[in-house]
Design a protein around this motif. Structure first.
Motif, PDB file in Angstrom:
ATOM      1  N   ASP A   1       0.869  -1.169   0.000  1.00 15.29           N
ATOM      2  CA  ASP A   1       0.000   0.000   0.000  1.00 15.29           C
ATOM      3  C   ASP A   1       0.910   1.224   0.000  1.00 15.29           C
ATOM      4  N   LEU A   2       1.026   1.881  -1.146  1.00 12.10           N
ATOM      5  CA  LEU A   2       1.950   3.011  -1.274  1.00 12.10           C
ATOM      6  C   LEU A   2       1.554   4.218  -0.428  1.00 12.10           C
TER       7      LEU A   2
ATOM      8  N   VAL B   1       5.229  -0.056   2.815  1.00 12.66           N
ATOM      9  CA  VAL B   1       6.347   0.029   1.862  1.00 12.66           C
ATOM     10  C   VAL B   1       7.588  -0.617   2.468  1.00 12.66           C
ATOM     11  N   ARG B   2       7.868  -0.321   3.731  1.00 14.82           N
ATOM     12  CA  ARG B   2       9.042  -0.904   4.392  1.00 14.82           C
ATOM     13  C   ARG B   2       8.913  -2.423   4.518  1.00 14.82           C
ATOM     14  N   THR B   3       7.721  -2.877   4.910  1.00 11.56           N
ATOM     15  CA  THR B   3       7.488  -4.314   5.054  1.00 11.56           C
ATOM     16  C   THR B   3       7.653  -5.023   3.714  1.00 11.56           C
ATOM     17  N   ALA B   4       7.085  -4.449   2.667  1.00 13.03           N
ATOM     18  CA  ALA B   4       7.188  -5.057   1.335  1.00 13.03           C
ATOM     19  C   ALA B   4       8.644  -5.129   0.891  1.00 13.03           C
ATOM     20  N   ALA B   5       9.406  -4.069   1.116  1.00 13.84           N
ATOM     21  CA  ALA B   5      10.819  -4.063   0.717  1.00 13.84           C
ATOM     22  C   ALA B   5      11.583  -5.158   1.451  1.00 13.84           C
ATOM     23  N   ARG B   6      11.351  -5.278   2.757  1.00 15.84           N
ATOM     24  CA  ARG B   6      12.041  -6.297   3.549  1.00 15.84           C
ATOM     25  C   ARG B   6      11.650  -7.701   3.083  1.00 15.84           C
TER      26      ARG B   6
ATOM     27  N   LEU C   1      10.060   8.388  -1.978  1.00 10.10           N
ATOM     28  CA  LEU C   1      11.469   8.682  -2.258  1.00 10.10           C
ATOM     29  C   LEU C   1      12.141   9.569  -1.209  1.00 10.10           C
ATOM     30  N   PRO C   2      11.479  10.629  -0.707  1.00 14.53           N
ATOM     31  CA  PRO C   2      12.171  11.437   0.309  1.00 14.53           C
ATOM     32  C   PRO C   2      12.534  10.654   1.571  1.00 14.53           C
ATOM     33  N   LEU C   3      11.770   9.614   1.872  1.00 17.46           N
ATOM     34  CA  LEU C   3      12.046   8.830   3.078  1.00 17.46           C
ATOM     35  C   LEU C   3      12.965   7.645   2.821  1.00 17.46           C
ATOM     36  N   ALA C   4      12.858   7.049   1.634  1.00 16.25           N
ATOM     37  CA  ALA C   4      13.564   5.791   1.390  1.00 16.25           C
ATOM     38  C   ALA C   4      14.717   5.898   0.408  1.00 16.25           C
ATOM     39  N   ALA C   5      14.832   7.004  -0.301  1.00 20.92           N
ATOM     40  CA  ALA C   5      15.863   7.089  -1.333  1.00 20.92           C
ATOM     41  C   ALA C   5      16.910   8.143  -0.991  1.00 20.92           C
ATOM     42  N   GLN C   6      17.998   8.054  -1.700  1.00 21.72           N
ATOM     43  CA  GLN C   6      19.080   9.022  -1.564  1.00 21.72           C
ATOM     44  C   GLN C   6      19.433   9.529  -2.954  1.00 21.72           C
ATOM     45  N   SER C   7      20.339  10.454  -3.032  1.00 18.53           N
ATOM     46  CA  SER C   7      20.701  11.034  -4.328  1.00 18.53           C
ATOM     47  C   SER C   7      21.386   9.983  -5.212  1.00 18.53           C
TER      48      SER C   7
END
Length: 176
Positions: free
Chosen positions: A33-34, A40-45, A103-109
């Motif tokens: 659920d985006l 999102v964190r659970t799905a990634a793990r 992206l602001p929470l999970a990604a970097q440049s």
């Protein structure tokens, strides 16, 4: 193929329609659920735990084959969550949600995402078979460090089978 779905029941219906049209299709469902960062964190793990990375299997097998030569090492790296315009062709409302929330929470440049590969290529202390990735936020952000991949990637039988199948399907046999 992994179908990321908010509603598992609807996902199962979609998977049934796909397999009816394409018998033998290898599908799995992943609840996602985006609009919910915890989802999102659970799905990634769960995805990382469930699916071995083919590149790691090949890297580890290559390192095993190179080990006796003492001249070359095989290393692996991953960028973590790097903002590299991967969403540019995504359905616009979904892209807006991902770009503004996820992206602001999970990604970097993109520059930070490049560091693990650069470190693997230049680290004078690198040892064969090492895997470099970001050091924070579930391996999605941060500076590069040597890290561990999922357990399935260390399955030597799977590594050998994948190497053999790859050689057979491509017709390319490497002299290592």
């Amino acid at each position: 193929m992994v179908l990321a779905v908010r509603d598992l029941g609807k996902g199962e219906d979609a998977a049934a329609r796909i397999t009816a049209r394409t018998p033998g299709a290898a599908l799995s469902l992943q609840r996602l659920d985006l609009s919910d960062l915890a989802s999102v964190r659970t799905a990634a793990r769960e995805l990382r735990e469930r699916h071995e990375r083919v590149d790691l299997l090949i890297t580890y097998e290559l390192q095993r084959r190179l080990a006796d030569r003492h001249t070359t090492v095989a290393l692996a790296a991953h960028p973590g969550g790097a903002s590299t315009e991967l969403t540019r062709d995504t359905f616009p409302p979904l892209r807006l949600l991902i770009d503004r929330l996820v992206l602001p929470l999970a990604a970097q440049s993109a520059e930070m995402g490049a560091l693990p590969s650069l470190r693997a290529a230049t680290d004078p202390h690198a040892s064969g078979g090492q895997y470099y990735g970001p050091d924070r936020v579930l391996g999605m952000r941060g500076h590069p460090r040597v890290t561990r991949s999922n357990g399935k990637s260390y399955d030597t039988g799977l590594q050998r089978r994948l190497w053999s199948v790859s050689e057979r399907l491509t017709g390319v046999v490497y002299p290592v």
